[in-house]
Design an enzyme around this catalytic site. Sequence first.
Site, PDB file in Angstrom:
ATOM      1  NE  ARG A 263      82.858  28.361 -33.300  1.00 49.26           N
ATOM      2  CZ  ARG A 263      82.867  27.075 -33.621  1.00 49.26           C
ATOM      3  NH1 ARG A 263      83.924  26.537 -34.224  1.00 49.26           N
ATOM      4  NH2 ARG A 263      81.826  26.313 -33.340  1.00 49.26           N
ATOM      5  NE  ARG A 367      85.694  25.198 -38.205  1.00 44.53           N
ATOM      6  CZ  ARG A 367      84.799  24.839 -37.284  1.00 44.53           C
ATOM      7  NH1 ARG A 367      83.516  24.771 -37.585  1.00 44.53           N
ATOM      8  NH2 ARG A 367      85.180  24.555 -36.055  1.00 44.53           N
TER       9      ARG A 367
END
Lengths: 555, 249
Positions: A263, A367
Site C-alpha cells: 500500500r 502493514r
Amino acid sequence: MRAAIAAVEADPDISVALVSKVYPMRSHTVSAEGGAAGVAREDDSLEMHGFDTVKGSDFLGDQDVIQYFVEHAPKELTRLEHWGCPWSRNEDGSVATRAFGGMSTKRTWYAADKVGFHMLHSLFQHSLRFDRIVRYDEQFVTKLIVDGGQVRGVTALDIREGVVRCILGRAVVLCTGGAGKIFPFTTNGNIKTGDGMALAYRSGVPLKDMEFVQYHPTGLPGTGILITEATRGEGGHVKNKDGERFLVTRDYGVGKKAELGPRDMISRAIVQEIEAGRGIDSQYGQYALLDLTHLGEEKIDSRLPMVRELCKIYAGVDPVYEPIPIRPVVHYMMGGVDVDIDGKANGVSGLFAAGETACVSLNGANRLGSNSLTECLVFGARSGLSAVNFAKGASAGDDAALAKVGEAEQGRIDALRGKQGGGETLAGIRGDMQKAMESGCGVYREEATMQQTVRDIAELEGRYANLSLEDSSKVFNTEIVAALELENMLDCARAVSNSAASRNESRGAHTRRDATARDDVNFLYHTLCHFDPAGPRLDKKDVTLGRWEPEERKY
Amino acid sequence: MAETLVKKFVVTRFDPDKDEAPRTESYEVPCHPDWKVLDALNHIKDEIDGSLAHRWSCRMSVCGSCGMNVNGQPTLTCKKAVSDLPDTVEVTPLANFPVVRDLVVELDGFMEKLKSVKPWIIRAKEKAVEEGPMRQSQAELEEFKQFSMCINCMLCYAACPVVANEPEFLGPAAIALGHRYSVDSRDEGAAERNEIFRGEGTVFACSYANECSEVCPKHVDPAAAVNQAKFNAVIDWAAGLVLPRGGKE
C-alpha cells in the site's frame, strides 16, 4: 471480543466486562472489506508469509512477533470458521483464498467483500453464548484506574445516564481500534478517535511507532469510503487520466507485482501521478482511476458486491461499466500502545492491548493488507489469555480508594458538560487539527511542514481549554462524548506529529522528500512517545530481528 | 463547493430531563448535492445546534447505527440522498422503540431478543481446531448467506406492524439470525431453535405484512426467513408426533 472469549474459555471462574462506547456490532471492524491472511494453500508456507510481512514492514516488524503471528493465523481463522463465519468457498467446499498486496501467493481468506462485517458479527454472536461476558454498551471509558503501577479497572461515562461509574477488574485489555479521525480524509468511521491509545498514554504507557500512518491507495474522493484492495486482488487495474497502467509502465518500485504491490508504494505512485499532471480534476481534488470493467458483472457481483453497491451509492459510478475514481486515504495506524508479544503494556502492570490500538510490532512501518483482521484474532486471543493469567495472581485494590477516582472523574465530566468557555467550538478545533495533520503528516512529508504541524497541534491543545459547549443535558449527550474524543485525538495527533518529525529517513509509510533513503544505521529502531505535561518525550526501542536481515525493499 | 440545495429539516427533539413530550425543531440546511441525510444532521450538529443527539459511525451503510424514520420511512440516513427528498425533510426516531433522546432509541430489548434465538453454531461435539475448517458447498453457503447479511439496523422493527402492536414480538432480524444458524450446514441446533420458534410471540405471531423485507437496506429478506422458520418449526413438531425424538430425551 476475541480477547473476552479467550478469557472466559480459559478459566471457568472469571467474568469479563465488555465495555464499549457503542453497541459492539457497531465497532469499526465492521467496515473492513477484503480479507484476513493465513497460510492455507499447499504452494504457501509460514516462512513465505513471515518474510512477506517482514519485507512489507520495511524491516521494522519484530520477527519473533511475526513468527508467532503466521503460525497462529490459520488456527484462528479456522476457529472462526467453526464459529460460523461464512467464508467464501472453492468448488470442493474448502475455504477460498484470494491475492492481496505484498503477499506472494493467495493466502487471504474472504467472505465476499464483507469480511470485517462477517468476522465482527460471527464473533459478537458467538460471544452471546457466554453469560460470563457481561456487556456494558454505550459506556465511554474516561480513565484507566491505576494504583501503585497496577491497573485496577476503568471509569466509564454511562452515555445514556450521564453518570460516571467505576468498573473494577484485575486486568484490562484495550481493543479500541485506531485514530483515523485525526485526519480529514479517512476510511475510518466517526468512532475511530484513538481512545485506547490516549488512555494508555495518559497512564504512562508509551505510544510506539506512531509516525507510521497507512494511506490506503483506493478511497472514494469526497467521502473517503474504502474500496477494498481485493479489487486489485481480483485483477483490477489502477490507471491515470490517459488510461495508462502506470504501476506497470513506470518504475514505482513494485516490479512485477504491479497493482498487487504494498500500500505505501501504490499510494506514493498515485500521488506522483497526480503531481505530474496525470490525475483527473474534481470538486474533491485530483484523483486516479481503478478499473474493474474487464472483470465482468458476474465476478464483480460474486466477489465484490459491496464495492459495486458503495460505488453506486456514494460515487454515482457502476464499476461494471465505468472505472472508479480513487485517491489515497488515511486508513490504519501501524503505531499504538507499546505492548510485548503477550499483549502486555509497557509500564503499567495488568494492562494489555490488542488490534489496531496496540503496537505489538507485527506491522512495522507498513502493514500488509489482510494482516490486521487476523492480528485482531491472534493477538486478541493471546492478550485475553495473558490478562487471565495476570488476574489470577493479582491482588484486589482498595475499593473505597478506587471509588474516589470515580468521584473525581464525575466532577471532571460535570464541569465539562455544557461548559461556557472561551468560544472555541468542537468542529473548529477538530477541523484545524485534521488540516494540520494532513499538511504535515501526509503521504509525503518534510521537515518544515512536520515542525509546523507539531506547533499547530500544541496550540490546539491550548485552544481546547477554551472550548465552549451547548448541551447541558445528562441524557445521551453526544456533545460531551465528542469533546472527550477530541481530547483523545489531540493526544494521538501530538504523538504522530512529534514521532514523525523525529525520524529523519524514509521507511514504509513514513516518506520524507528531504530524506528519501532508509537509514538502518541511525533509524532501525522503534520510536516511543511518552506523555509528559510539558509535551511529548521521545525515546527508542530496539527492533527484534531474526532470520531475515534488512535488505533493500524492492519488488 | 458546488451549488447547494437548501432544505428544511424538521427534527424530533426530546430530552426526558426537560421535555414532557417530544417536540420538533426546524433547521434550514444548505445541502451539497452529494449529501446524504446524515451529512445534513451532522451539519446541524456541528454548525447550528450542538445539542442534537443522533448515532452514527461508518457512513457507508454497514455499521447499522444511523437508522431513523425519514419522512415516515425507516431509513439508513447515511444511505439516503438528500437530493431524492422533497424540500421539507422530517426526521424522527425509529418507530416502535422507546426513545432515549432526540433521534436515539433504546436497543436493549433487541439485544435480549437476539440472544434468545441462540445465534451461534451449536454442535453436539465442538470441532477441534486441529481438524481444520469444515467443508461447505456453494449451495450450502447460499442456504444461509442472505440471512447472515443483517446489520442489526432495526429498520425492519420500525416497519413491522406486529412489533407496533406487540413490542415483545421477537421480530424480523432476530428470527432471521436464528434461522440463519439453523440452515447453516455446520450447525446442529435447529431442533433447539425450532422449540424457541414454536413459543409465543415468535414466528407464528408474524402477520405476513412483508414490510420488513421492503425496508431492509441489505436485502436480507427477513420475511422469507420467518416463513421458512415457520415451516421448519411445524415439520419438526409433526415429525416429533410420529417419530421418537432422536437424542432429545
